[in-house]
Design a protein around this motif. Structure first.
Motif, PDB file in Angstrom:
ATOM      1  N   TYR A 226       0.270 -48.617  -1.026  1.00 38.79           N
ATOM      2  CA  TYR A 226      -1.163 -48.580  -0.737  1.00 38.79           C
ATOM      3  C   TYR A 226      -1.427 -48.826   0.750  1.00 38.79           C
ATOM      4  N   ASP A 227      -0.748 -49.802   1.342  1.00 46.05           N
ATOM      5  CA  ASP A 227      -0.923 -50.070   2.775  1.00 46.05           C
ATOM      6  C   ASP A 227      -0.563 -48.849   3.611  1.00 46.05           C
ATOM      7  N   PHE A 228       0.475 -48.138   3.187  1.00 47.32           N
ATOM      8  CA  PHE A 228       0.879 -46.949   3.943  1.00 47.32           C
ATOM      9  C   PHE A 228      -0.150 -45.839   3.762  1.00 47.32           C
ATOM     10  N   LEU A 229      -0.713 -45.719   2.561  1.00 44.89           N
ATOM     11  CA  LEU A 229      -1.771 -44.752   2.334  1.00 44.89           C
ATOM     12  C   LEU A 229      -2.970 -45.041   3.247  1.00 44.89           C
ATOM     13  N   ALA A 230      -3.337 -46.314   3.350  1.00 47.99           N
ATOM     14  CA  ALA A 230      -4.453 -46.710   4.218  1.00 47.99           C
ATOM     15  C   ALA A 230      -4.144 -46.394   5.678  1.00 47.99           C
ATOM     16  N   LEU A 231      -2.874 -46.597   6.069  1.00 52.78           N
ATOM     17  CA  LEU A 231      -2.468 -46.275   7.438  1.00 52.78           C
ATOM     18  C   LEU A 231      -2.621 -44.781   7.709  1.00 52.78           C
ATOM     19  N   ARG A 232      -2.247 -43.968   6.740  1.00 53.57           N
ATOM     20  CA  ARG A 232      -2.392 -42.515   6.897  1.00 53.57           C
ATOM     21  C   ARG A 232      -3.864 -42.136   7.049  1.00 53.57           C
ATOM     22  N   ALA A 233      -4.718 -42.801   6.264  1.00 52.22           N
ATOM     23  CA  ALA A 233      -6.151 -42.517   6.352  1.00 52.22           C
ATOM     24  C   ALA A 233      -6.703 -42.918   7.715  1.00 52.22           C
ATOM     25  N   GLN A 234      -6.278 -44.080   8.220  1.00 51.89           N
ATOM     26  CA  GLN A 234      -6.724 -44.537   9.539  1.00 51.89           C
ATOM     27  C   GLN A 234      -6.273 -43.589  10.643  1.00 51.89           C
ATOM     28  N   SER A 235      -5.160 -42.886  10.403  1.00 53.56           N
ATOM     29  CA  SER A 235      -4.599 -42.012  11.424  1.00 53.56           C
ATOM     30  C   SER A 235      -5.197 -40.614  11.403  1.00 53.56           C
ATOM     31  N   GLY A 236      -6.149 -40.386  10.499  1.00 52.53           N
ATOM     32  CA  GLY A 236      -6.844 -39.107  10.514  1.00 52.53           C
ATOM     33  C   GLY A 236      -6.541 -38.184   9.360  1.00 52.53           C
ATOM     34  N   GLU A 237      -5.591 -38.512   8.494  1.00 44.87           N
ATOM     35  CA  GLU A 237      -5.350 -37.666   7.324  1.00 44.87           C
ATOM     36  C   GLU A 237      -6.543 -37.795   6.375  1.00 44.87           C
ATOM     37  N   PRO A 238      -6.905 -36.744   5.669  1.00 45.60           N
ATOM     38  CA  PRO A 238      -8.115 -36.770   4.810  1.00 45.60           C
ATOM     39  C   PRO A 238      -7.880 -37.558   3.521  1.00 45.60           C
ATOM     40  N   LEU A 239      -7.687 -38.842   3.657  1.00 49.25           N
ATOM     41  CA  LEU A 239      -7.331 -39.685   2.516  1.00 49.25           C
ATOM     42  C   LEU A 239      -8.237 -40.904   2.387  1.00 49.25           C
ATOM     43  N   GLN A 240      -9.337 -40.937   3.142  1.00 53.49           N
ATOM     44  CA  GLN A 240     -10.167 -42.138   3.127  1.00 53.49           C
ATOM     45  C   GLN A 240     -10.815 -42.368   1.760  1.00 53.49           C
ATOM     46  N   GLU A 241     -11.271 -41.306   1.117  1.00 51.52           N
ATOM     47  CA  GLU A 241     -11.907 -41.448  -0.199  1.00 51.52           C
ATOM     48  C   GLU A 241     -10.913 -42.004  -1.217  1.00 51.52           C
ATOM     49  N   LEU A 242      -9.694 -41.484  -1.196  1.00 50.10           N
ATOM     50  CA  LEU A 242      -8.648 -41.974  -2.104  1.00 50.10           C
ATOM     51  C   LEU A 242      -8.312 -43.430  -1.801  1.00 50.10           C
ATOM     52  N   THR A 243      -8.204 -43.768  -0.532  1.00 47.77           N
ATOM     53  CA  THR A 243      -7.901 -45.153  -0.141  1.00 47.77           C
ATOM     54  C   THR A 243      -9.004 -46.096  -0.595  1.00 47.77           C
ATOM     55  N   ASP A 244     -10.256 -45.688  -0.409  1.00 46.81           N
ATOM     56  CA  ASP A 244     -11.379 -46.536  -0.830  1.00 46.81           C
ATOM     57  C   ASP A 244     -11.367 -46.742  -2.346  1.00 46.81           C
TER      58      ASP A 244
ATOM     59  N   LEU B 214      15.972 -48.187   0.512  1.00 53.82           N
ATOM     60  CA  LEU B 214      15.451 -47.984  -0.847  1.00 53.82           C
ATOM     61  C   LEU B 214      13.957 -48.297  -0.912  1.00 53.82           C
ATOM     62  N   VAL B 215      13.533 -49.342  -0.188  1.00 49.01           N
ATOM     63  CA  VAL B 215      12.105 -49.676  -0.155  1.00 49.01           C
ATOM     64  C   VAL B 215      11.332 -48.614   0.628  1.00 49.01           C
ATOM     65  N   THR B 216      11.924 -48.116   1.710  1.00 47.71           N
ATOM     66  CA  THR B 216      11.290 -47.031   2.465  1.00 47.71           C
ATOM     67  C   THR B 216      11.059 -45.817   1.563  1.00 47.71           C
ATOM     68  N   ARG B 217      12.052 -45.467   0.756  1.00 47.69           N
ATOM     69  CA  ARG B 217      11.903 -44.364  -0.203  1.00 47.69           C
ATOM     70  C   ARG B 217      10.746 -44.632  -1.163  1.00 47.69           C
ATOM     71  N   ASP B 218      10.685 -45.881  -1.662  1.00 48.23           N
ATOM     72  CA  ASP B 218       9.615 -46.230  -2.602  1.00 48.23           C
ATOM     73  C   ASP B 218       8.234 -46.059  -1.971  1.00 48.23           C
ATOM     74  N   ILE B 219       8.111 -46.496  -0.719  1.00 47.35           N
ATOM     75  CA  ILE B 219       6.829 -46.355  -0.016  1.00 47.35           C
ATOM     76  C   ILE B 219       6.437 -44.881   0.084  1.00 47.35           C
ATOM     77  N   TRP B 220       7.420 -44.054   0.424  1.00 47.47           N
ATOM     78  CA  TRP B 220       7.142 -42.625   0.545  1.00 47.47           C
ATOM     79  C   TRP B 220       6.793 -41.995  -0.805  1.00 47.47           C
ATOM     80  N   THR B 221       7.591 -42.271  -1.830  1.00 46.82           N
ATOM     81  CA  THR B 221       7.353 -41.625  -3.127  1.00 46.82           C
ATOM     82  C   THR B 221       6.077 -42.131  -3.786  1.00 46.82           C
ATOM     83  N   MET B 222       5.579 -43.292  -3.371  1.00 45.30           N
ATOM     84  CA  MET B 222       4.296 -43.765  -3.879  1.00 45.30           C
ATOM     85  C   MET B 222       3.141 -42.893  -3.381  1.00 45.30           C
ATOM     86  N   GLN B 223       3.326 -42.202  -2.270  1.00 47.03           N
ATOM     87  CA  GLN B 223       2.219 -41.437  -1.687  1.00 47.03           C
ATOM     88  C   GLN B 223       1.709 -40.340  -2.627  1.00 47.03           C
ATOM     89  N   PRO B 224       2.563 -39.452  -3.156  1.00 47.70           N
ATOM     90  CA  PRO B 224       2.031 -38.465  -4.118  1.00 47.70           C
ATOM     91  C   PRO B 224       1.619 -39.105  -5.436  1.00 47.70           C
TER      92      PRO B 224
END
Length: 457
Positions: free
Chosen positions: A394-412, A361-371
């Motif tokens: 938020y931590d998962f969003l930052a991880l995605r940004a670190q991995s190369g997804e174009p999300l650094q501006e949103l994370t910042d 259930l927490v894994t789902r929450d982490i995923w659904t927080m992304q959009p």
């Protein structure tokens, strides 16, 4: 590390792996006296010592066994202290007021000390074949066949786990050549190696975990059989593979362990959805995200920070989830698409490795927080900040940004927003405007109620 080179040179015994199990069994064990090894009672848990002495004073044999002896010899601090004895489980249970009999297939006793410490006590086991307690595939189905110390040693998995510390004279007892293998830096199965893996295929996972943890190498046949017999993991109950996943990835060597699982083809049988995409990666996806997540996990554990299995599973299954989400988003809004994709990916995965609801259930929450994190206009950003799973999302969003997804501006933006004053937060939201990423809500048309006309009689 144990310094016994001179001792080994003076010993004439059969080394495990050089001759057959039948030839080696019955040989006198190697006894390493206290003067020739580095294990001191000061290094042993006081609770474990109390159990050992209680059993000894009651007239029973009592030994520390397994990983704790191995780790002490190698200079590591053991996580657990396990004890084996010739006392039956019921006899052990009667000796300790705060103890509990557990297990069916493998009955043993848990002795409790304080709120958190448990000392596990098992009775010497005989080989399961002594009572034909194996199924048609060779897996052990019943393991309550009690035996002698020697039988107990020969039925264990690896030679380096079959070492016994005797509380009577503080010596180490070695029937299977574990001391020699420690000196050689080897992990080696005891006895008939294909049979030992078939008895319990989880031993393949344990072998790789020990490689990562101890920096040892696998003996040649012990290694090759993992590649050949990895499909047997498909017969292991999903709940047990969940427990093994936590041991593999939450022991402080997650990144190295994962590389080994992939190298030997084992990961394909545990997480096939992810494995299929790892083989098709482009520009470092999805391996980059997963490896960064595992490296972060190792760092948090090294810093004594908490780690949630839910975040681990979110990373392990992110790429199949992302692919399915993108596909479903072509025909439906992205948040419902995410929710549906999450259900499908988790449902497929738990057929192989169970993920309890408290984590899924927490894994789902982490995923659904992304959009949701892309939608910041109006009151949404303030509401998301109060969401109980915001930080994990938020931590998962930052991880995605670190991995190369174009999300650094949103994370910042979210990094600044969390730390800003209320006035600055309002200005940040206002600066976003009303267009772009936010979905415009269509005004609802109010339906007029039809007047109710009462009939006058």
């Amino acid at each position: 590390m144990l310094s016994i080179n001179s001792l080994i040179n003076s010993i004439k015994r059969i080394k495990a792996g050089k001759k057959s199990r039948a030839a080696a069994e019955g040989a006198a064990p190697l006894i390493v006296p206290r003067s020739d090894h580095n294990i001191s009672r000061d290094l042993i848990s006081p609770s474990a010592l109390k159990v050992l002495y209680t059993l000894k004073d009651a007239g029973f044999e009592a030994y520390l066994v397994g990983g704790c002896v191995r780790d002490l010899l190698l200079g590591y601090e053991p996580k657990d202290f396990d004890i084996t004895t010739n006392a039956l489980p019921e006899q052990v249970h009667r000796l300790f007021r705060r103890s509990q009999l557990i297990g069916r297939r493998f009955k043993l006793v848990h002795v409790r000390f304080g709120r958190d410490e448990i000392i596990e006590v098992a009775t010497f086991r005989a080989p399961p074949e002594a009572k034909n307690h194996v199924d048609d595939q060779g897996r052990i189905m019943q393991d309550n066949v009690y035996g002698t110390l020697e039988q107990d040693a020969w039925r264990r998995d690896f030679t380096i786990n079959a070492l016994y510390y005797n509380i009577r004279d503080f010596s180490i007892v070695d029937y299977t050549g574990g001391i020699a293998d420690l000196q050689a830096g080897l992990i080696q199965l005891i006895g008939d190696k294909p049979v030992r893996y078939r008895e319990d295929p989880v031993r393949m996972l344990r072998a790789l975990r020990f490689m990562a943890k101890l920096g040892l190498k696998l003996e040649a046949e012990t290694e090759q059989l993992i590649v050949d017999l990895a499909p047997l993991l498909g017969d292991i109950p999903p709940a047990r593979l969940f427990d093994e996943t936590l041991k593999l990835y939450l022991s402080g060597q997650a990144a190295v362990t994962h590389e080994l699982l992939c190298h030997y083809g084992v990961f394909d049988h545990l997480y096939p959805q992810t494995a299929a995409l790892l083989h098709q990666e482009k520009d470092g996806y999805p391996r980059t995200l997963l490896m960064k997540a595992l490296e972060n996990t190792d760092k948090r554990l090294a810093d004594n920070k908490p780690v949630t299995p839910a975040f681990l599973f979110a990373a392990l299954l992110w790429e199949p989830l992302r692919q399915r989400w993108l596909q479903l988003s072509k025909d439906m809004p992205e948040i419902p698409a995410m929710q549906r994709a999450a259900g499908e990916v988790l449902t497929e995965q738990i057929q192989i490795v169970a993920i309890p609801k408290r984590f899924s259930l927490v894994t789902r929450d982490i995923w659904t927080m992304q959009p949701r994190l892309t939608r910041r206009q109006g009151k949404r950003a303030f509401a998301l900040l109060l969401h109980p799973k915001f930080r994990a999302g938020y931590d998962f969003l930052a991880l995605r940004a670190q991995s190369g997804e174009p999300l650094q501006e949103l994370t910042d933006w979210w990094t600044t927003f969390q730390q800003a004053s209320a006035t600055t937060q309002s200005d940040m939201v206002s600066a976003l405007g009303t267009g772009g990423e936010a979905e415009k809500r269509k005004p609802r048309r109010r339906r007029r109620r039809k007047p109710v006309i009462k009939k006058v009689e």
